[in-house]
Design a protein around this motif. Structure first.
Motif, mmCIF file in Angstrom:
data_model
loop_
_atom_site.group_PDB
_atom_site.id
_atom_site.type_symbol
_atom_site.label_atom_id
_atom_site.label_comp_id
_atom_site.label_asym_id
_atom_site.label_seq_id
_atom_site.Cartn_x
_atom_site.Cartn_y
_atom_site.Cartn_z
ATOM 1 N N ASP A 289 0.821 -1.216 0.000
ATOM 2 C CA ASP A 289 0.000 0.000 0.000
ATOM 3 C C ASP A 289 0.855 1.266 0.000
ATOM 4 O OD1 ASP A 289 -2.467 -1.419 0.134
ATOM 5 O OD2 ASP A 289 -2.162 -1.727 2.277
ATOM 6 N N LEU A 290 2.139 1.120 0.316
ATOM 7 C CA LEU A 290 3.054 2.259 0.327
ATOM 8 C C LEU A 290 3.619 2.580 -1.048
ATOM 9 C CD1 LEU A 290 5.328 1.708 3.476
ATOM 10 C CD2 LEU A 290 3.930 3.734 3.010
ATOM 11 N N ALA A 291 3.467 1.667 -1.991
ATOM 12 C CA ALA A 291 4.122 1.811 -3.293
ATOM 13 C C ALA A 291 3.621 3.046 -4.038
ATOM 14 C CB ALA A 291 3.890 0.561 -4.125
ATOM 15 N N ARG A 292 4.561 3.805 -4.576
ATOM 16 C CA ARG A 292 4.243 5.009 -5.346
ATOM 17 C C ARG A 292 5.113 5.018 -6.605
ATOM 18 N NH1 ARG A 292 0.868 4.717 -2.124
ATOM 19 N NH2 ARG A 292 0.052 6.308 -0.687
ATOM 20 N N SER A 293 4.542 5.500 -7.697
ATOM 21 C CA SER A 293 5.287 5.569 -8.958
ATOM 22 C C SER A 293 5.572 6.996 -9.397
ATOM 23 C CB SER A 293 4.516 4.835 -10.064
ATOM 24 O OG SER A 293 3.229 5.419 -10.236
ATOM 25 N N SER A 294 4.973 7.984 -8.722
ATOM 26 C CA SER A 294 5.203 9.368 -9.116
ATOM 27 C C SER A 294 5.011 10.289 -7.920
ATOM 28 C CB SER A 294 4.243 9.777 -10.238
ATOM 29 O OG SER A 294 2.898 9.759 -9.782
ATOM 30 N N LEU A 295 5.517 11.513 -8.065
ATOM 31 C CA LEU A 295 5.339 12.514 -7.015
ATOM 32 C C LEU A 295 5.305 13.892 -7.636
ATOM 33 C CD1 LEU A 295 8.243 14.126 -6.497
ATOM 34 C CD2 LEU A 295 8.846 11.977 -5.381
ATOM 35 N N LEU A 296 4.825 14.815 -6.834
ATOM 36 C CA LEU A 296 4.786 16.219 -7.217
ATOM 37 C C LEU A 296 5.475 17.017 -6.129
ATOM 38 C CD1 LEU A 296 3.610 18.143 -9.399
ATOM 39 C CD2 LEU A 296 1.634 18.442 -7.895
ATOM 40 N N ALA A 297 6.378 17.925 -6.522
ATOM 41 C CA ALA A 297 7.152 18.709 -5.554
ATOM 42 C C ALA A 297 7.062 20.197 -5.898
ATOM 43 C CB ALA A 297 8.615 18.263 -5.544
ATOM 44 N N PRO A 332 4.551 24.092 -15.869
ATOM 45 C CA PRO A 332 4.434 25.535 -16.130
ATOM 46 C C PRO A 332 4.382 26.389 -14.873
ATOM 47 C CG PRO A 332 3.005 24.321 -17.616
ATOM 48 C CD PRO A 332 3.554 23.320 -16.643
ATOM 49 N N ASP A 333 3.854 25.845 -13.772
ATOM 50 C CA ASP A 333 3.781 26.623 -12.526
ATOM 51 C C ASP A 333 5.062 26.536 -11.707
ATOM 52 O OD1 ASP A 333 3.682 24.071 -11.507
ATOM 53 O OD2 ASP A 333 1.707 24.268 -10.556
ATOM 54 N N GLY A 334 6.097 25.873 -12.247
ATOM 55 C CA GLY A 334 7.382 25.772 -11.566
ATOM 56 C C GLY A 334 7.543 24.548 -10.703
ATOM 57 N N ARG A 335 6.451 23.826 -10.474
ATOM 58 C CA ARG A 335 6.578 22.610 -9.676
ATOM 59 C C ARG A 335 7.243 21.495 -10.475
ATOM 60 N NH1 ARG A 335 0.922 21.342 -6.893
ATOM 61 N NH2 ARG A 335 0.171 21.804 -9.009
ATOM 62 N N LEU A 336 7.679 20.471 -9.760
ATOM 63 C CA LEU A 336 8.444 19.375 -10.352
ATOM 64 C C LEU A 336 7.638 18.089 -10.272
ATOM 65 C CD1 LEU A 336 11.125 18.063 -11.369
ATOM 66 C CD2 LEU A 336 11.804 17.884 -8.960
ATOM 67 N N ALA A 337 7.419 17.454 -11.411
ATOM 68 C CA ALA A 337 6.765 16.145 -11.473
ATOM 69 C C ALA A 337 7.827 15.086 -11.761
ATOM 70 C CB ALA A 337 5.690 16.123 -12.558
ATOM 71 N N VAL A 338 7.824 14.023 -10.978
ATOM 72 C CA VAL A 338 8.811 12.958 -11.140
ATOM 73 C C VAL A 338 8.093 11.626 -11.315
ATOM 74 C CG1 VAL A 338 10.799 11.768 -10.140
ATOM 75 C CG2 VAL A 338 10.461 14.215 -9.703
ATOM 76 N N GLU A 339 8.420 10.908 -12.377
ATOM 77 C CA GLU A 339 7.891 9.573 -12.647
ATOM 78 C C GLU A 339 9.039 8.572 -12.508
ATOM 79 O OE1 GLU A 339 4.803 8.598 -13.573
ATOM 80 O OE2 GLU A 339 3.839 10.571 -13.758
ATOM 81 N N PHE A 340 8.864 7.590 -11.631
ATOM 82 C CA PHE A 340 9.915 6.613 -11.377
ATOM 83 C C PHE A 340 9.755 5.387 -12.271
ATOM 84 C CE2 PHE A 340 9.511 9.073 -7.474
ATOM 85 C CZ PHE A 340 10.831 9.414 -7.232
ATOM 86 N N GLU A 341 10.899 4.804 -12.652
ATOM 87 C CA GLU A 341 10.847 3.597 -13.473
ATOM 88 C C GLU A 341 10.285 2.422 -12.683
ATOM 89 O OE1 GLU A 341 14.514 2.659 -15.361
ATOM 90 O OE2 GLU A 341 14.657 4.581 -16.427
ATOM 91 N N GLU A 342 10.583 2.369 -11.400
ATOM 92 C CA GLU A 342 10.039 1.329 -10.531
ATOM 93 C C GLU A 342 9.367 1.990 -9.334
ATOM 94 O OE1 GLU A 342 13.023 -1.444 -9.407
ATOM 95 O OE2 GLU A 342 13.529 -2.007 -11.471
ATOM 96 N N ARG A 343 8.383 1.326 -8.769
ATOM 97 C CA ARG A 343 7.650 1.889 -7.645
ATOM 98 C C ARG A 343 8.547 2.005 -6.409
ATOM 99 N NH1 ARG A 343 2.107 -1.053 -6.698
ATOM 100 N NH2 ARG A 343 3.513 -2.834 -6.444
ATOM 101 N N LEU A 344 8.366 3.090 -5.672
ATOM 102 C CA LEU A 344 9.118 3.339 -4.446
ATOM 103 C C LEU A 344 8.203 3.229 -3.238
ATOM 104 C CD1 LEU A 344 11.312 6.448 -5.374
ATOM 105 C CD2 LEU A 344 11.790 4.024 -5.732
ATOM 106 N N PHE A 345 8.821 3.053 -2.079
ATOM 107 C CA PHE A 345 8.072 2.928 -0.839
ATOM 108 C C PHE A 345 8.483 4.040 0.129
ATOM 109 C CE2 PHE A 345 8.424 -1.207 -2.769
ATOM 110 C CZ PHE A 345 7.125 -1.704 -2.716
ATOM 111 N N GLY A 346 7.484 4.645 0.765
ATOM 112 C CA GLY A 346 7.776 5.636 1.789
ATOM 113 C C GLY A 346 8.024 7.036 1.283
ATOM 114 N N VAL A 347 7.354 7.435 0.189
ATOM 115 C CA VAL A 347 7.472 8.805 -0.305
ATOM 116 C C VAL A 347 6.703 9.721 0.655
ATOM 117 C CG1 VAL A 347 7.080 10.374 -2.222
ATOM 118 C CG2 VAL A 347 7.631 7.968 -2.673
ATOM 119 N N ALA A 348 7.414 10.589 1.358
ATOM 120 C CA ALA A 348 6.812 11.361 2.446
ATOM 121 C C ALA A 348 6.703 12.838 2.092
ATOM 122 C CB ALA A 348 7.630 11.202 3.727
#
Length: 371
Positions: A289-297, A332-348
């Motif tokens: 349930d912790l697995a994540r494939s992308s994030l927004l920063a 466009p708003d300056g934020r950073l989108a990151v897509e990972f090749e493999e799912r990560l755990f514990g993106v906080a």
């Protein structure tokens, strides 16, 4: 001869950094940053008034900013025959403490060490350096700066993979790289300790600080509650399917990916998956349930010209996590989108994501969400 202001913590790394800078022919001024009580004593260098010294009460313990650490730094400075000053940055540290407390009370995981680098070590300390006519600011971080054909130097990982600290420097202003020195980044930690012993420094075998400097007890939740006694963040512990399995006394006790100390017995490993500050709920689930494939920063900082197209990189989501292959896009708003090749755990949320190209730091931002 260049004048260098060196941040001295009383540890072995910054102490040997002072020695290395002297060996390179620099004039070194050692500075210890404290957030303790003010003292009326002041000092001058070349006739210029410096910031006020702070109290050196021996009972004033504050982790890596304690009076004993200040004395260690002072002894090293005396040993190396360099001037030494302790700066009172109580107000500036207050900003970091407020950030730290606020992040935990809204269900995020703060990183005060990165903020300290951004606001103090490579922020206020540059103001101080300017006030004494210094050319550079130096620290004992395990990272490197290498010249580029054009533009400022590149920030790179330290050669000691186990001690590399380039991640925590991602937020330094690009315009400051030309005036930064990182003397220990080209060395293994073991070599630094050997050097310290060889030149007779008492801190050669001193243990590295593992504490947040203003949370010397190591219990951040107690610190947060003491600072916000009137804020109630208690609530329910629920599973990912909404089942209430317990109660907690404050969301500040929890961070994404946490397994121990959940306060409930589930019969098998469960982890904190999300924290809902509005409902004051801590949601727990199994590892998958912790697995994540992308994030927004957000609140990004770039040490290169910001790419206008998606780019391949390796991204780190925590200081002690390995970099992972990813594709990053500046929105466009300056934020950073990151897509990972493999799912990560514990993106906080609240932690930093930092993009690398090989060993070079490209930039990064503060994690807002993940999916």
């Amino acid at each position: 001869m260049s004048r260098v202001v060196l941040a001295m913590s009383g540890g072995v790394d910054s102490s040997v950094a002072a020695h290395l800078l002297l060996e390179q022919g620099h004039e070194v001024i050692g500075v210890f940053m404290r957030h303790g009580e003010e003292s009326p004593v002041a000092c001058t260098v070349d006739g210029k008034m410096l910031l006020p010294l702070v109290s050196e009460r021996p009972d004033h313990k504050q982790g890596c900013c304690s009076a004993s650490d200040a004395e260690d730094a002072r002894r090293v400075a005396d040993n190396l025959d360099i001037p030494f000053f302790a700066l009172n940055l109580q107000q500036e540290f207050g900003r970091i403490i407020d950030y730290f407390v606020e992040e935990y009370t809204i269900g995020r995981t703060p990183n005060p060490c990165v903020m300290c680098n951004n606001w103090l070590k490579f922020g206020k300390l540059f103001d101080y350096a300017d006030s004494v006519g210094a050319d550079f600011v130096a620290t004992g971080h395990y990272a490197r700066l290498t010249p580029q054909p054009s533009g400022p130097p590149a920030l790179r990982r330290g050669v000691d993979d186990g001690k590399d600290q380039a991640y925590v420097l991602f937020g330094v202003g690009r315009e400051l790289l030309d005036r930064m020195l990182l003397p220990v980044g080209d060395y293994q930690k073991s070599h630094i300790r050997e050097l310290a012993g060889h030149i007779g420094l008492r801190v050669a075998e001193k243990k590295d600080s593992q504490e947040i400097c203003f949370v010397s007890s190591g219990r951040h939740e107690e610190f947060v509650r003491a600072k916000r006694p009137d804020v109630d963040t208690s609530g329910a512990i629920v599973t990912t399917d909404g089942r209430v399995v317990g109660q907690h006394d404050g969301i500040e006790r929890y961070t994404i990916g946490q397994r121990k100390g959940l306060g409930v017995a589930m019969g098998e490993p469960y982890f904190v998956v999300t924290i809902d500050p509005e409902e004051r709920r801590v949601v727990i689930g199994k590892k998958e349930d912790l697995a994540r494939s992308s994030l927004l920063a957000g609140q990004t900082n770039w040490l290169i010209d910001p790419p206008t197209e998606p780019f391949a990189c390796e991204a780190k989501i925590r200081y002690n996590s390995p970099p992972q292959p990813a594709t990053a896009t500046i929105l466009p708003d300056g934020r950073l989108a990151v897509e990972f090749e493999e799912r990560l755990f514990g993106v906080a949320p609240g932690q930093a994501v930092v993009c690398f190209e090989g060993d070079r730091v490209l930039g990064g931002g503060w994690i807002e969400s993940s999916s």
